[in-house]
Design a protein around this motif. Structure first.
Motif, short mmCIF file in Angstrom:
data_model
loop_
_atom_site.label_atom_id
_atom_site.label_comp_id
_atom_site.label_asym_id
_atom_site.label_seq_id
_atom_site.Cartn_x
_atom_site.Cartn_y
_atom_site.Cartn_z
N VAL A 196 0.85 -1.18 0.00
CA VAL A 196 0.00 0.00 0.00
C VAL A 196 0.89 1.24 0.00
N VAL A 197 0.42 2.34 -0.58
CA VAL A 197 1.07 3.63 -0.37
C VAL A 197 0.18 4.45 0.56
N ALA A 198 0.75 4.86 1.69
CA ALA A 198 -0.04 5.61 2.68
C ALA A 198 0.44 7.05 2.76
N PHE A 199 -0.50 7.95 3.01
CA PHE A 199 -0.16 9.36 3.22
C PHE A 199 -0.47 9.75 4.67
N VAL A 242 -4.16 8.29 5.92
CA VAL A 242 -4.13 8.10 7.37
C VAL A 242 -4.13 9.45 8.08
N GLU A 243 -5.06 9.62 9.01
CA GLU A 243 -5.23 10.88 9.76
C GLU A 243 -5.70 12.03 8.88
N LEU A 287 -13.24 2.50 5.50
CA LEU A 287 -12.72 3.08 6.73
C LEU A 287 -12.00 2.03 7.59
N MET A 288 -10.84 2.42 8.17
CA MET A 288 -10.04 1.52 9.00
C MET A 288 -9.70 2.23 10.31
N PHE A 289 -9.65 1.47 11.38
CA PHE A 289 -9.40 2.04 12.70
C PHE A 289 -7.95 2.52 12.86
N ALA A 290 -7.81 3.75 13.36
CA ALA A 290 -6.48 4.31 13.64
C ALA A 290 -6.51 4.94 15.04
N THR A 291 -5.37 4.95 15.74
CA THR A 291 -5.37 5.50 17.10
C THR A 291 -4.76 6.89 17.21
N ASP A 292 -3.71 7.13 16.40
CA ASP A 292 -2.88 8.33 16.58
C ASP A 292 -2.18 8.35 17.94
N TYR A 293 -2.10 7.21 18.63
CA TYR A 293 -1.29 7.15 19.84
C TYR A 293 0.10 7.65 19.54
#
Lengths: 366, 366
Positions: free
Chosen positions: A202-205, A256-257, A325-331
Motif C-alpha cells: 500500500v502507499v499511505a499518506f 491516514v489521519e 474506513l479503517m481504525f487508527a489511534t494516533d497514539y
C-alpha cells in the motif's frame, strides 16, 4: 577572542583614539535554550514553553506550535525526557495489550521527504531509519508492522529502498508525507508507485512538518489542525488527475489521519468536473469516485463528531462503501482514539467490526 | 540596430578579425502572439490556443490554464473580440430579463489585491474600477448592485475606499479574493472589516488568479477547480480563529462560488478542535459552527450533484439552517447555473423560494 574583536587589526583602537564597535554578534546563539527566556515571560507564554512537549524549536514546523497543553496524552509522557510514546513497553501496555490489538501498523513523523537540502543524505537517513525500526521495534514484538520510509525527492532511490525491504512481510506500506512541495500525481514520482505495486505494498499518506493549507502555515495550531485535510485532498486529486491509478492498476492508497467526512463533497465535485473537463486529462478512464471507492481507504482518526451521530452514519452512506474506513489511534497524541470510543455506538455492529478489524485485514492482506 | 549589434564598439569586428556573437536576444519578445506557434503545434495543443477564450497568457494565473473548451458559455461570446459577458445588453437579455432577476449583484475578477507590486497603484486601480462600474453598469440598469473592489494589501486605504462609496445603496458588499497570500483573519486586515461594518456592508469572498490550494497551483485546471474551495475554508477558519466575528459583532460574510457541501465537515471538525484547543485562541467566545450559521452565507454555484439528490438535502439539513444558501449564477462561465436548474426539484418548495430569493434579500437588506 577573534582578531577583530580583540582589536589587533584596528589601528584606531591600538592608538587609543576610539572604542571598537561591532554590529553583528548573533545573540540567538548565546541562548542555551528557549527556556532561558522563561523568567522574562508573562503568562500564558511562560507555560507554553514550560509545558511538556510544548515547544520544540524554530517556527515553520507545525509541531513546534507552542501549544497550551502539549501534543501528547499524559499517559504517554516518559520519565526520562525522551519523547512521549517512544518506549515499546508503553505502547504494549497502553495499546497492544490493553485492547488486544494485532497487528498494529507503525507510522513515523520522521519524513526525510521534507528535507529540502542534500537529497542523497535524506535517502541515507530514510534507509537508516528503516533499519532502526526493524532492530528496535519489529524484532521485539511480532504484533508490529511498519511503513517503509523513503526520501521521495529522489524517486529512483526511493524505489530502490522499497525493493530492499518490500519482501519483508513486516513492512506493509510505503509512507509519504502529505505536503505542499510534492504533488505526488506527477510522473516524476511514478517510480515510487511502480515499486510499491511491484512489492504489493500500500502507499499511505500521513501529515508531517511540511503539511500546509491553502494559505500555507496559518498562525494558530487550531487553524492548521482544522484545515490540514486539504493536503490529503490535493494529493488524492493529483493521483487521480495525474493518471496514477490508471497506470498502476493494482496500486492501493491509504489516507491516514486525513479524516474522511470531506469525502462525499470531494467525490461529487470531482465527478461533476470530470464530466465537464475530462478532455484535459484523457488518460483518466473512469469517474474519480470509482477510484476512491475501489482503491483508497481512510482512517478513523481524527473522527468528526456531529451533534447527531446519525449524521456521521449518513455521511458514511453517501460514500457508498462499508469498506473504506479503517481504525487508527494516533497514539500517543492528544487526540488519541481508543477502539472503545472511536465509533458512535449507534453504528451497526457489523459495520463496527469491519472498521475495527476486517477492512484493514483485507486491504493490507494481514 | 543598437551600437553593439552593429559592431561600432567592437574593435575586433571593425578590424575584420572576427564575427560578433550575442548570447541574449529575448526570443519571447519577437512573438507577436502565442498564436504564431499554432502551425508548429500538434493536436490537442493547437486547439487549446485557437479555442475561444482558451489561452490568456503567462502561466501562474489559473485563468490562463489552456482549457479544452474555454471558460465561457457559447451564448456569452462576443462578436467583436471583447471578453465574454462584457456587454450589458447580453447580461440583460441572457440573465436579468430572461429570468426576471432583480437585484443582481455584480462580482468582478478584477482584484488589485493580487498585485504584489506597487500597492499604491493597486489602490488607485481599485478606486478607478469602482468608478468605471458605476458609470458603465450601475447607472445604466437599476436592477444591478455591485461590490466595492479594494486593494486589501493596504487596509487603511481600502477602508477609505469603502467609506467613499459605502453610503451608495448600489454597493452592497466589499469583495475580497480568497487567495494564498492574505490570511484575512489577522489583525493587519481589521480596518477593512471595521469599515464594512461601519457602512453596513457584507464582506464577500470570491476566487481570483491568486487562489491556491494546499499544494499551490496544481498542474491541471480540473485539479485546481476541484480543490479551490480549500481557500475559502482557510479564510473562514482564519476569520473565526482570529476573532474577527467577536471583534466586529455586526459583520456578515458571504462565501461566493466556494461551493458548500464541505461545510458540515468543517463545522464538526472545527467545533471538536475548539473544545480541545480553545485555550490557544481565548478571544473566540463561541463554537465555530455558531458563527458560521449566524454570520456567514454561501452561494449555490458551483453546486455538487450527488447521484441521489436526497444526499444534497441531507447535507443541507446537517448544516442546521435553511438561511445559509443564496442563488448565484457565475454567468458567463462554463459552469453557469440558471435558476431553473440550480436546485434539485426534490427540494421543498419553500426552501427553493428561500434560496432563490428571500435569503439574499434578508442578508443584504435588499
Amino acid at each position: 577572542m577573534s582578531e577583530v574583536l580583540s582589536g589587533r587589526r584596528g589601528e584606531a583602537f591600538e592608538d587609543g583614539k576610539g572604542g571598537l564597535s561591532v554590529v553583528d554578534v548573533d545573540v540567538h546563539e548565546m541562548l542555551t535554550s528557549v527556556k532561558d527566556l522563561v523568567p522574562h515571560l508573562e503568562e500564558p507564554w511562560r507555560s507554553r514553553i514550560e509545558v511538556n512537549d510544548g515547544f520544540k524549536g524554530p517556527p515553520g514546523n507545525p509541531y513546534s506550535f507552542p501549544q497550551p497543553a502539549g501534543v501528547a496524552i499524559q499517559d504517554a509522557v516518559t520519565d526520562d525526557g525522551s519523547p512521549a510514546g517512544s518506549k515499546l513497553e508503553m505502547l504494549q501496555e497502553q495499546v497492544l495489550d490493553r485492547y488486544g490489538i494485532e497487528p498494529a501498523v507503525l507510522i513515523s513523523l520522521f519524513h526525510p521527504t521534507d528535507h529540502q537540502i542534500q537529497p542523497e543524505f535524506a535517502t541515507a537517513l530514510a534507509s537508516a531509519y528503516n533499519d532502526w525500526v526493524l532492530e528496535n521495534w519489529l524484532e521485539k514484538d511480532d504484533r508490529l508492522r511498519s511503513s517503509i520510509t523513503v526520501a521521495a525527492q529522489e524517486p529512483r532511490d526511493a524505489a530502490r529502498e522499497i525493493d530492499r525491504l518490500g519482501s519483508d512481510p513486516r513492512f506493509v506500506q510505503v509512507i509519504l508525507p502529505a505536503v505542499a512541495h510534492h504533488v505526488f500525481g506527477r510522473q516524476y514520482y511514478w517510480p515510487i508507485f511502480e515499486a510499491a505495486q511491484r512489492n504489493d505494498l500500500v502507499v499511505a499518506f500521513h501529515q508531517s512538518g511540511g503539511t500546509r493549507t491553502a494559505v500555507g502555515l496559518p498562525p494558530y495550531y487550531i487553524e492548521w489542525h482544522t484545515a490540514i485535510s486539504q493536503n490529503w485532498q490535493s494529493q488524492l486529486i493529483s493521483l487521480i488527475a495525474g493518471g496514477v491509478f490508471d497506470e498502476f492498476e493494482e496500486l492501493k492508497v491509504a489516507m491516514v489521519e486525513s479524516s474522511w467526512t470531506w469525502v462525499p463533497h470531494l467525490m461529487w465535485r470531482f465527478d461533476y468536473n470530470y464530466r465537464s473537463l475530462r478532455r484535459e486529462v484523457p488518460w483518466v478512464k473512469r469517474l474519480p469516485s470509482e477510484y476512491i471507492r475501489e482503491r483508497v481507504r481512510f482512517s478513523t482518526q481524527p473522527m468528526e463528531y456531529p451533534e447527531d451521530p446519525e449524521d456521521l452514519y449518513r455521511m458514511f452512506e453517501m460514500i457508498g462503501s462499508d469498506e473504506f474506513l479503517m481504525f487508527a489511534t494516533d497514539y500517543p497524541h492528544w487526540d488519541f482514539d481508543s477502539p472503545e470510543q472511536a465509533l458512535p455506538r449507534s453504528f451497526p455492529k457489523e459495520l463496527q467490526r469491519k472498521i475495527l478489524s476486517s477492512n484493514a485485514r483485507e486491504f493490507y492482506g494481514f
